[in-house]
Design an enzyme around this catalytic site. Structure first.
Site, PDB file in Angstrom:
ATOM      1  N   LYS A 176      39.039  45.324  47.426  1.00 29.35           N
ATOM      2  CA  LYS A 176      39.848  45.998  46.398  1.00 29.35           C
ATOM      3  C   LYS A 176      40.666  47.147  46.966  1.00 29.35           C
ATOM      4  CE  LYS A 176      37.661  44.984  41.999  1.00 29.35           C
ATOM      5  NZ  LYS A 176      37.315  45.581  40.706  1.00 29.35           N
ATOM      6  N   LYS A 188      38.190  32.767  44.936  1.00 33.45           N
ATOM      7  CA  LYS A 188      37.506  32.616  43.645  1.00 33.45           C
ATOM      8  C   LYS A 188      38.493  32.793  42.488  1.00 33.45           C
ATOM      9  CE  LYS A 188      36.035  37.236  42.588  1.00 33.45           C
ATOM     10  NZ  LYS A 188      35.253  38.073  41.759  1.00 33.45           N
ATOM     11  N   LYS A 248      40.283  37.215  37.160  1.00 34.24           N
ATOM     12  CA  LYS A 248      41.122  37.755  36.096  1.00 34.24           C
ATOM     13  C   LYS A 248      42.352  38.424  36.658  1.00 34.24           C
ATOM     14  CE  LYS A 248      37.564  40.174  34.408  1.00 34.24           C
ATOM     15  NZ  LYS A 248      36.778  41.085  33.588  1.00 34.24           N
TER      16      LYS A 248
HETATM   17  P1  AMP Z   1      34.281  40.670  36.615  1.00 41.53           P
HETATM   18  O1  AMP Z   1      35.369  39.860  36.001  1.00 41.53           O
HETATM   19  O2  AMP Z   1      34.528  40.928  38.067  1.00 41.53           O
HETATM   20  O3  AMP Z   1      33.880  41.871  35.819  1.00 41.53           O
HETATM   21  O4  AMP Z   1      33.001  39.707  36.640  1.00 41.53           O
HETATM   22  C1  AMP Z   1      32.092  39.595  35.572  1.00 41.53           C
HETATM   23  C2  AMP Z   1      31.021  38.557  35.864  1.00 41.53           C
HETATM   24  O5  AMP Z   1      31.604  37.267  36.021  1.00 41.53           O
HETATM   25  C3  AMP Z   1      30.225  38.821  37.162  1.00 41.53           C
HETATM   26  O6  AMP Z   1      28.869  38.425  36.957  1.00 41.53           O
HETATM   27  C4  AMP Z   1      30.875  37.917  38.151  1.00 41.53           C
HETATM   28  O7  AMP Z   1      30.013  37.545  39.198  1.00 41.53           O
HETATM   29  C5  AMP Z   1      31.239  36.711  37.271  1.00 41.53           C
HETATM   30  N1  AMP Z   1      32.391  36.011  37.832  1.00 41.53           N
HETATM   31  C6  AMP Z   1      33.651  36.496  37.977  1.00 41.53           C
HETATM   32  N2  AMP Z   1      34.472  35.580  38.541  1.00 41.53           N
HETATM   33  C7  AMP Z   1      33.690  34.484  38.762  1.00 41.53           C
HETATM   34  C8  AMP Z   1      33.936  33.190  39.319  1.00 41.53           C
HETATM   35  N3  AMP Z   1      35.145  32.850  39.761  1.00 41.53           N
HETATM   36  N4  AMP Z   1      32.911  32.318  39.386  1.00 41.53           N
HETATM   37  C9  AMP Z   1      31.674  32.646  38.926  1.00 41.53           C
HETATM   38  N5  AMP Z   1      31.376  33.845  38.399  1.00 41.53           N
HETATM   39  C10 AMP Z   1      32.352  34.755  38.305  1.00 41.53           C
END
Ligand code: AMP
Ligand code: TRP
Length: 351
Positions: free
Chosen positions: A131, A214, A217
């Site tokens: 990041k 991956k 968002k």
């Molecule tokens: P975040 O959007 O980074 O706040 O992620 C929130 C949750 O979603 C966390 O538990 C991440 O590990 C999971 N997560 C985010 N992107 C992925 C992805 N591409 N595949 C699986 N889990 C994800």
């Protein structure tokens, strides 16, 4: 389960034997929820809620501001994530749903952990490196200290199990290290050592445009992800255009080894249908993507359509969402306050 990295379930006996099993997880209110969040996190939050253990699911607004957020967008995204949680099946009567800032004990415990964690530990965090990018000097201090706040989120409730996607494994390890160091430094057995729960076919959903990245968002390309708010046509189009190779699907899971894009689509299908990669191969082995992709899109629309319709409905009444978050926060504070107080006591801080 296939592709399980860490399969310890809350029922398993183990290191935290003296602690009541408790589940905590959080998602940042930035942009819209995407399919990776849903399959890797929220869907599994719902399963854990329904397993009868006490569950807390947080909207981590204070983590979101470690990079600049437009204030109006942040408020909207906080309510939208609450709506996404509820529309996906989290029940505010069963789980405590709240945004982090409404429970100020998170930041208070985080300060104590800033004084427990070592610079060297945080320097190793890959999410910070990703990041912050090349210009580390310009990253916020909050972005660097982020994992300490995350450890506080978890340990503030004496959490034993943390369902997350694979990308969060390193942060949970840091929370474990902090728990162990605190206990050692003060000669107590106060914090449990939380277990990551990273399981299922979709612990790492990949970008639809690049099988080595991956799904996220924050990817600049909207075509790389399925948003929970996408309509049926958009979902169909994104899967149709998803990058693949020219070969038909293999007959067995082994045949997916060097085909990241194909493997990703199969994993998504397996996770959406509560099935396994082997079962999907049994059904679609030997078939062309032109046949598989429309089926995948139909399945995604059937699952996500009702969720996004319910999110729209809930978003019509922001006051009700705020009431739910306020109620979740007050129940969470009842657990958090005595644990924070005891942490101060252990360190000799008078309050
Ligand atoms: P975040 O959007 O980074 O706040 O992620 C929130 C949750 O979603 C966390 O538990 C991440 O590990 C999971 N997560 C985010 N992107 C992925 C992805 N591409 N595949 C699986 N889990 C994800
Ligand atoms: N860091 C997590 C992410 O980016 C979000 C998060 C913050 C979290 N606090 C948490 C996840 C506590 C689990 C437990 O996805």
């Amino acid at each position: 389960m296939t592709d399980a990295v860490q399969t310890q379930s809350p029922q398993a006996d183990a290191p935290n034997a003296g602690f009541t099993p408790r589940v905590f997880s959080g998602i940042q209110p930035t942009n819209h929820l995407q399919l990776g969040n849903y399959l890797g996190a929220v869907k599994r939050f719902v399963e854990m809620q329904d397993s009868g253990i006490e569950t807390l699911y947080c909207i981590v607004d204070l983590h979101a501001i470690t990079v600049w957020q437009d204030p109006a967008d942040l408020s909207r995204a906080t309510r939208e994530l609450a709506a996404g949680y509820i529309a996906s099946g989290l029940d505010p009567a069963k789980s405590m749903l709240f945004n982090q800032a409404r429970v100020p004990e998170h930041t208070q415990l985080a300060w104590l952990f800033n004084c427990v964690a070592r610079m060297g530990w945080l320097n190793r965090m890959t999410q910070f490196k990703d990041k912050a990018g090349k210009n580390r000097e310009n990253a916020s201090v909050g972005l660097f200290a982020y994992p300490n706040l995350m450890a506080a989120d978890i340990l503030l409730y004496h959490t034993t199990h943390v369902p997350v996607g694979e990308d969060q494994k390193q942060h949970i390890e840091l929370a474990r290290d902090i728990a162990i160091k605190f206990n050692n430094d003060f000669g107590v057995d106060f914090f449990p050592v939380p277990e990551p729960v990273i399981e299922g076919a979709a612990t790492r959903v990949m970008s639809l445009r690049d099988g080595s990245k991956k799904m996220s968002k924050s990817d600049p390309s909207d075509m790389s992800r399925i948003n929970l708010t996408d309509d049926a046509d958009t979902i169909a189009k994104k899967f149709r255009k998803a990058k693949t190779d020219p070969e038909p699907l293999p007959d067995t899971a082994d045949g997916l080894t060097d085909r990241p894009e194909a493997r990703n689509l199969v994993n998504i299908y397996a996770a959406l249908s509560d099935s396994t990669v082997d079962a999907v191969m049994g059904e679609y082995g030997g078939k062309a993507f032109s046949e598989f992709k429309p089926k995948l899109a139909d399945l995604a629309v059937a699952t996500l359509g009702p969720i996004s319709a319910e999110m729209d409905r809930l978003m019509q009444d922001p006051a009700e969402i705020d009431r739910i978050l306020e109620d979740g926060a007050s129940r969470a504070r009842a657990i958090a306050a005595p644990i924070l107080k005891r942490s101060y006591d252990i360190m000799g801080i008078l309050i």
